[in-house]
Design a protein around this motif. Structure first.
Motif, short mmCIF file in Angstrom:
data_model
loop_
_atom_site.label_atom_id
_atom_site.label_comp_id
_atom_site.label_asym_id
_atom_site.label_seq_id
_atom_site.Cartn_x
_atom_site.Cartn_y
_atom_site.Cartn_z
N GLU A 280 0.83 -1.21 0.00
CA GLU A 280 0.00 0.00 0.00
C GLU A 280 0.86 1.26 0.00
OE1 GLU A 280 -3.94 0.30 1.95
OE2 GLU A 280 -3.23 -1.41 3.10
N GLU A 281 0.61 2.11 -0.97
CA GLU A 281 1.27 3.40 -1.03
C GLU A 281 0.55 4.39 -0.11
OE1 GLU A 281 4.02 4.05 -2.55
OE2 GLU A 281 4.23 2.18 -3.65
N PRO A 282 1.20 5.51 0.25
CA PRO A 282 0.53 6.51 1.09
C PRO A 282 -0.72 7.06 0.40
CG PRO A 282 2.90 6.91 1.01
CD PRO A 282 2.61 5.84 0.01
N GLU A 300 9.47 9.50 1.30
CA GLU A 300 8.04 9.78 1.34
C GLU A 300 7.72 10.50 2.65
OE1 GLU A 300 5.81 6.01 3.31
OE2 GLU A 300 6.40 5.72 1.23
N PRO A 301 6.54 11.12 2.75
CA PRO A 301 6.18 11.81 3.99
C PRO A 301 6.13 10.83 5.17
CG PRO A 301 4.71 12.47 2.22
CD PRO A 301 5.53 11.33 1.69
N VAL A 302 6.60 11.27 6.31
CA VAL A 302 6.59 10.47 7.53
C VAL A 302 5.85 11.25 8.60
CG1 VAL A 302 8.00 9.39 9.33
CG2 VAL A 302 8.76 9.32 6.95
N ARG A 389 -1.66 6.76 7.09
CA ARG A 389 -0.82 6.60 5.91
C ARG A 389 -1.48 5.73 4.85
NH1 ARG A 389 2.28 2.75 3.76
NH2 ARG A 389 4.03 3.41 2.43
N ARG A 390 -2.07 4.60 5.29
CA ARG A 390 -2.63 3.62 4.36
C ARG A 390 -4.14 3.79 4.24
NH1 ARG A 390 -1.61 -1.78 6.56
NH2 ARG A 390 -1.84 -0.69 8.54
N GLU A 391 -4.66 3.50 3.07
CA GLU A 391 -6.11 3.58 2.84
C GLU A 391 -6.85 2.55 3.70
OE1 GLU A 391 -9.63 5.00 1.42
OE2 GLU A 391 -7.63 5.84 1.01
N SER A 392 -6.28 1.35 3.87
CA SER A 392 -6.94 0.32 4.68
C SER A 392 -7.06 0.76 6.13
CB SER A 392 -6.17 -1.00 4.59
OG SER A 392 -4.84 -0.84 5.06
N SER A 393 -6.02 1.42 6.67
CA SER A 393 -6.07 1.92 8.04
C SER A 393 -7.12 3.01 8.18
CB SER A 393 -4.69 2.45 8.45
OG SER A 393 -4.73 3.01 9.75
N TYR A 394 -7.17 3.89 7.19
CA TYR A 394 -8.18 4.95 7.19
C TYR A 394 -9.59 4.35 7.20
CZ TYR A 394 -11.16 8.66 5.27
OH TYR A 394 -12.18 9.55 5.06
N GLN A 395 -9.83 3.36 6.34
CA GLN A 395 -11.15 2.74 6.25
C GLN A 395 -11.51 2.02 7.55
OE1 GLN A 395 -13.52 2.97 4.01
NE2 GLN A 395 -12.34 4.27 2.62
N ASN A 396 -10.56 1.32 8.16
CA ASN A 396 -10.85 0.59 9.40
C ASN A 396 -11.24 1.53 10.52
OD1 ASN A 396 -10.31 -1.84 8.16
ND2 ASN A 396 -8.21 -1.99 8.91
N HIS A 397 -10.53 2.64 10.67
CA HIS A 397 -10.86 3.61 11.73
C HIS A 397 -12.20 4.30 11.46
CE1 HIS A 397 -6.67 3.09 13.00
NE2 HIS A 397 -7.02 3.65 14.13
N LEU A 398 -12.47 4.58 10.19
CA LEU A 398 -13.75 5.20 9.84
C LEU A 398 -14.90 4.24 10.11
CD1 LEU A 398 -15.39 7.52 8.60
CD2 LEU A 398 -14.94 6.52 6.34
#
Length: 649
Positions: A280-282, A300-302, A389-398
């Motif tokens: 997964e890219e940022p 990449e951004p950190v 950072r990752r789309e999967s992490s964003y979706q899980n928290h949402l």
């Protein structure tokens, strides 16, 4: 669809549309096109791209001229299929990762490979190649000094985050869409959905959603059949719900276990069960200080994990708790209003006061939907601000934020009525009102509102739709089709669809023993949902990119959590039933102990059942094991050959 010609005069099938901002300078456009066309060994995508000639707009308006169609040669698509890890059916009937070296051993591959890949797969490959396009020595996007670049940065994601790339979407195929629409929703018939055709056109993620919707609807039929006679012959006896509660306990457990096996069979058939997820890219919205990724070795951004955790626990969590308190406050207002209405009805019962008793529940159901919608926007803002950072992490928290609030907001009043007030008559009335009202609102929001908003937002597009209908039998020019689809609404994914099914599953599994017609209403809702969702996908929205999903993801865990809560709820309802209380006339403590013991035993049985029923059917596990064995044997042979070469020299 008519072919287009690439920069070198090569004709190609246009598959994907890129729309850049109308203010994008020519140097930025030229730079992007050259990077897309550049050979892969030089860091390009090696795709075919052409700018559309749109001509003058109607009414003197100026069209955005920065519209481009992207395609690829068949050879490039085949190499892209290998690079993206696409699985296809092998000559022995198994699903294997496609390789160009063994391309003739795959079923359906003939000649140069024309037609071997579906249009959805070709579009996914192009998206994968575009997103893999990375900056080399550029420090910024030409003409945009604020759009910083660094070696290894995804160009497409930077263009998206800075608003330079307005949208990127796959084109519809008119003929294929017409065939799918006819077999899917244009004729009413009692048959299963064409899941393979849906998968071929929209991708595995969409097909799995419609597969789950269909499976859930069929699984509800036994409960619906059991609920109808129960409603007809036992409606006035509110206490005789033990039979349905016991059925609920078994049903909600078996339902999800069998679904896992069915979804695994579908995913294997579609080649996504054992497909490895790409790194997964940022996310485009992710930001931070430029640093080095220890995995890829690229800059990449950190963003410090500690800062993200502080945002989650010091801001997001308190906000969610505050919203839950607000939901509880609104619920207590509803109960006060309900009590006042009942007192008015008791003082002088009339037809109007009888109708008035339903008003608080209807108003509360509308308020619940409005609060869910408002909270959804707040949850999206907070999750974006947490900077995942990752789309999967964003979706899980949402998903976690939205599920917790929606569950509490929709079911708190029912739990209060059932276990605090212990008023089964009011529980039945409230459940019926909430369920029916929410279904009506959802149908209005999902089926009618999008079409109405589409008309309001873009009347010019409607004129184009009418024009297309007038020449329906003729081939629509490519420029007209692109402009038409560019104005359509963007499909935002299956999040809201799964959320609706989650809440319906909760209504049925938690309290349907009190309101036996709940399953019947949900079956009717799901049937209309199939047709309305199919209509939206085919007529109102841009075609989404295929999502090579192997399961329904975090939603499986969400449904399983509800099923565990359902065991506790139904056991408590059984324990409160007068049919059970007669066996414990003198000791309430003994009744509670027996209820808790039964609940623990049933939970243990549920987890044992989940352990004993394999998630993947045996014949699929055997095929996967055979492929793994053959891969290991091939690797051994390769190592032996490599080791023997120095000896021969």
């Amino acid at each position: 669809m008519e072919p287009s010609s690439g920069g070198g005069g090569t004709t190609f099938q246009p598959l994907v549309v890129l729309e850049l901002a109308s203010t994008t300078p020519e140097e930025a456009v030229g730079w992007l096109l050259s990077r897309i066309r550049e050979r892969q060994q030089n860091g390009g995508a090696e795709l075919l791209v052409e700018q559309l000639s749109l001509g003058a707009a109607e009414g003197g308006e100026k069209n955005n001229q920065n519209l481009f169609v992207v395609g690829a040669s068949w050879q490039r698509l085949l190499h892209g299929a290998e690079e993206s890890g696409l699985f296809k059916e092998y000559s022995d009937g198994s699903m294997r990762g496609f390789t160009c070296a063994n391309k003739h051993k795959f079923k359906g591959f003939t000649g140069s490979g024309d037609g071997f890949l579906s249009m959805a797969e070709c579009q996914y490959i192009i998206k994968h190649q575009l997103e893999a396009l990375r900056a080399k020595e550029e420090t910024h996007v030409p003409g945009f000094s604020q759009a910083k670049l660094y070696p290894g940065k995804s160009i497409i994601r930077r263009l998206q985050s800075k608003g330079i790339l307005v949208q990127m979407f796959p084109l519809h195929d008119k003929e294929e869409l017409k065939r799918l629409s006819f077999s899917w929703y244009q004729r009413v018939r009692l048959s299963l959905q064409p899941l393979d055709a849906i998968r071929d056109y929209f991708g595995e993620g969409q097909a799995l959603y419609f597969g789950f919707l269909e499976y859930f609807t069929i699984a509800l039929l036994p409960m619906a059949v059991l609920g109808v006679p129960y409603y007809l012959f036992d409606w006035e006896d509110y206490d005789k719900y033990v039979l349905l509660a016991v059925f609920n306990l078994v049903w909600c457990t078996v339902l999800l276990e069998v679904w896992k096996r069915y979804s695994a069979a579908l995913a294997y058939h579609w080649g996504t069960l054992s497909r490895k997820k790409a790194f997964e890219e940022p996310r485009p919205g992710f930001h931070g200080v430029l640093g080095l990724n220890p995995v890829t070795g690229r800059e990449e951004p950190v963003f410090p994990s500690v800062s993200r955790q502080l945002r989650i626990y010091l801001v997001s969590l308190p906000f969610v708790l505050l919203c839950l308190y607000l939901s509880l406050y609104v619920m207590m207002i509803y109960f006060q209003l309900e009590g006042w209405v009942l007192s008015v009805h008791d003082e002088g019962p009339t037809l109007w006061t009888e109708v008035l008793t339903y008003i608080p529940s209807v108003v509360y159901a509308v308020v619940i939907e409005a609060m869910n919608l408002a909270y959804r926007y707040a949850a999206e803002f907070l999750t974006e601000w947490e900077n995942h950072r990752r789309e999967s992490s964003y979706q899980n928290h949402l998903v976690l934020k939205v599920l917790v609030f929606n569950f509490f907001n929709c079911f708190a009043s029912l739990f209060y009525i059932a276990f605090v007030m212990q008023d089964m008559l009011l529980l039945r009335q409230s459940l019926a009102t909430l369920l029916i009202t929410s279904q009506i609102l959802n149908q209005l929001m999902e089926a009618f509102l999008p079409y109405w908003l589409q008309r309001r937002r873009n009347k010019k597009m409607i004129r184009k739709v009418l024009k297309r209908r007038a020449i329906e039998e003729k081939e629509l020019p490519l420029a007209e089709q692109v402009r038409l689809e560019a104005d359509m609404s963007t499909y935002l994914g299956t999040f809201d669809d799964y959320l609706e099914l989650f809440l319906l599953f909760g209504y049925v599994s938690l309290f349907s023993c009190i309101f036996p017609l709940a399953a019947v209403l949900v079956v009717l809702n799901n049937i209309t949902e199939v047709y309305s969702d199919a209509f939206k996908m085919c007529k109102l929205f841009k075609r989404p990119f295929a999502d090579p999903a192997g399961n329904i993801g975090v939603w499986q865990l969400a449904f399983e959590t509800i099923s565990v809560i359902a065991v506790v709820t139904n056991c408590a309802l059984i324990g409160m039933s007068p049919q059970v209380k007669v066996y414990f006339p003198e000791s309430a403590t003994q009744l509670i102990l027996w209820t808790v013991t039964a609940e623990h035993l049933l939970l243990g049985f549920k987890f044992i059942l989940a352990f004993l029923i394999p998630d993947v059917p045996k014949h699929i596990r055997v095929k996967l094991a055979r492929i793994e064995f053959e891969s290991l044997e091939a690797l051994k042979k390769k190592k032996i050959l490599e080791a023997s070469k120095p000896d021969a020299e």
